[in-house]
Design a protein around this motif. Structure first.
Motif, mmCIF file in Angstrom:
data_model
loop_
_atom_site.group_PDB
_atom_site.id
_atom_site.type_symbol
_atom_site.label_atom_id
_atom_site.label_comp_id
_atom_site.label_asym_id
_atom_site.label_seq_id
_atom_site.Cartn_x
_atom_site.Cartn_y
_atom_site.Cartn_z
ATOM 1 N N VAL A 267 19.351 46.485 10.562
ATOM 2 C CA VAL A 267 18.288 47.413 10.160
ATOM 3 C C VAL A 267 17.131 46.669 9.489
ATOM 4 O O VAL A 267 15.965 46.947 9.753
ATOM 5 C CB VAL A 267 18.847 48.497 9.217
ATOM 6 C CG1 VAL A 267 17.708 49.363 8.667
ATOM 7 C CG2 VAL A 267 19.859 49.367 9.946
ATOM 8 N N THR A 268 17.450 45.726 8.625
ATOM 9 C CA THR A 268 16.416 45.003 7.878
ATOM 10 C C THR A 268 15.916 43.817 8.691
ATOM 11 O O THR A 268 16.659 42.876 8.967
ATOM 12 C CB THR A 268 16.968 44.504 6.531
ATOM 13 O OG1 THR A 268 17.486 45.610 5.805
ATOM 14 C CG2 THR A 268 15.869 43.841 5.715
ATOM 15 N N LYS A 269 14.658 43.868 9.080
ATOM 16 C CA LYS A 269 14.049 42.847 9.920
ATOM 17 C C LYS A 269 13.327 41.802 9.074
ATOM 18 O O LYS A 269 12.869 42.086 7.971
ATOM 19 C CB LYS A 269 13.037 43.492 10.874
ATOM 20 C CG LYS A 269 13.607 44.551 11.800
ATOM 21 C CD LYS A 269 14.414 43.917 12.903
ATOM 22 C CE LYS A 269 14.823 44.926 13.962
ATOM 23 N NZ LYS A 269 15.551 44.295 15.071
ATOM 24 N N THR A 270 13.184 40.604 9.618
ATOM 25 C CA THR A 270 12.240 39.664 9.026
ATOM 26 C C THR A 270 10.836 40.135 9.381
ATOM 27 O O THR A 270 10.645 40.916 10.328
ATOM 28 C CB THR A 270 12.443 38.237 9.555
ATOM 29 O OG1 THR A 270 12.095 38.201 10.957
ATOM 30 C CG2 THR A 270 13.887 37.776 9.375
ATOM 31 N N ALA A 271 9.845 39.663 8.647
ATOM 32 C CA ALA A 271 8.465 40.062 8.934
ATOM 33 C C ALA A 271 8.052 39.659 10.342
ATOM 34 O O ALA A 271 7.404 40.423 11.062
ATOM 35 C CB ALA A 271 7.526 39.440 7.901
ATOM 36 N N ASP A 272 8.437 38.451 10.771
ATOM 37 C CA ASP A 272 8.068 37.983 12.113
ATOM 38 C C ASP A 272 8.722 38.842 13.196
ATOM 39 O O ASP A 272 8.076 39.186 14.193
ATOM 40 C CB ASP A 272 8.479 36.519 12.293
ATOM 41 C CG ASP A 272 7.631 35.571 11.471
ATOM 42 O OD1 ASP A 272 6.491 35.942 11.129
ATOM 43 O OD2 ASP A 272 8.098 34.453 11.173
#
Length: 245
Positions: free
Chosen positions: A183-188
Motif C-alpha cells: 500500500v505504501t509507495k515510494t515517491a518514485d
C-alpha cells in the motif's frame, strides 16, 4: 399510491445501479492502465514546454521534477531551501538535458506571489504539480485545498488542465519515511504510476492500490473513520511503521 411508490423505488434503484456502473468503469480503466501503458511518451510534452512543481525540494515534488524532466519537459522548481533546489536542478540538467529554473519561495509568507509571477512570465506552462499546504492525513480529501494565489498566478500562463491527485500512503520526509509495502509507495513509484492516469477524470488517487483502498474506505461510515478510537489506532500504526532517519 402503491404504484407511485413502487416506481419511485425502481427509479432510485436504477440510479444506484448507474452510479455503481460508473465506478466499475472507472476502476476497470485504472486496472487496465496499471498493466498497459497506453499514454504516448510525447503526450505530456505536448501540453506545454514547462512544468511547474511546488514543494520540489523533497518527496513527491522532487520525484515529479525528475520524472517530468525525463519525459522531455523543462521544469520550474519552487521550494523554500535554495541549496536543495540548486542541487536538484544541477542533477536534473545533468541526467536529463532538460532546462531547469528555480524559484526560492516560502509559502508560509504572503509576499512571495508577485515574485513567482515575475519568474513565470512568458513560459508556456502545461503542467502544475502543487504540493503546497499538504498535511499528512488518513483521508485524502484534506489534500484538495490549494492556495488561491497559486491558482491565480498559474492561470494566466497555463495551457492545459490541472489534475487533482489524492494519494494515500507515500513514503516521504513528510510522512517520516513510512516503511514501504504493497500500500505504501515510494515517491518514485507513486509518481511513475500516477502519470498513467492523466486522462482519467479530474481527480484520481494516482495508483491502483490506492484506488482499491479508497473504494474500500467509501464503504465505511465516516463517523467510524473520524472516531477517536480509529484515529488512535491509525496513529499507532504509523508509529510502528515509520523509519527513523
Amino acid at each position: 399510491m402503491g404504484v407511485a411508490l413502487e416506481q419511485f423505488f425502481i427509479f432510485v434503484g436504477l440510479l444506484a445501479c448507474l452510479a455503481y456502473l460508473v465506478k466499475c468503469v472507472r476502476f476497470s480503466k485504472c486496472i487496465f492502465l496499471h498493466f498497459w501503458k497506453v499514454l504516448p511518451r510525447s503526450f505530456l510534452k505536448s501540453m506545454g514546454q514547462w512544468a511547474v512543481i511546488t514543494g520540489a525540494g523533497d518527496g513527491i515534488g522532487k520525484a515529479y521534477s525528475f520524472e517530468l524532466a525525463r519525459q522531455g519537459l523543462n521544469v520550474v522548481l519552487i521550494s523554500r531551501t535554495l541549496k536543495k533546489l540548486q542541487a536538484i536542478a544541477a542533477e536534473i540538467e545533468c541526467t536529463t538535458g532538460s532546462s531547469v529554473k528555480i524559484i526560492q519561495a516560502d509559502f508560509t509568507k504572503d509576499n512571495i506571489y508577485e515574485h513567482i509571477r515575475e519568474k513565470l512570465e512568458g513560459l508556456e506552462i502545461g503542467i502544475l504539480v502543487n504540493n503546497v499546504g499538504m498535511l499528512p492525513n488518513f483521508l485524502p480529501s484534506h489534500f484538495l485545498d490549494t492556495p488561491d494565489e497559486i491558482q491565480s498566478l498559474i492561470h494566466c500562463n497555463i495551457t492545459s488542465v490541472v489534475k487533482v491527485l489524492t494519494p494515500y500512503a507515500v513514503s516521504t520526509p513528510m510522512t517520516k519515511y513510512l516503511n514501504t509495502n504493497m500500500v505504501t509507495k515510494t515517491a518514485d513509484e507513486f509518481v511513475k504510476e500516477s502519470l498513467n492516469y492523466v486522462m482519467i477524470g479530474d481527480e484520481t488517487c494516482g495508483c491502483l492500490i490506492h484506488e482499491i483502498l479508497r473504494s474500500f474506505l467509501n464503504l465505511i461510515p465516516s463517523w467510524v473513520l473520524y472516531s477517536s478510537t480509529f484515529q488512535k489506532k491509525y496513529m499507532d500504526y504509523l508509529k510502528h511503521n515509520t523509519n527513523t532517519i
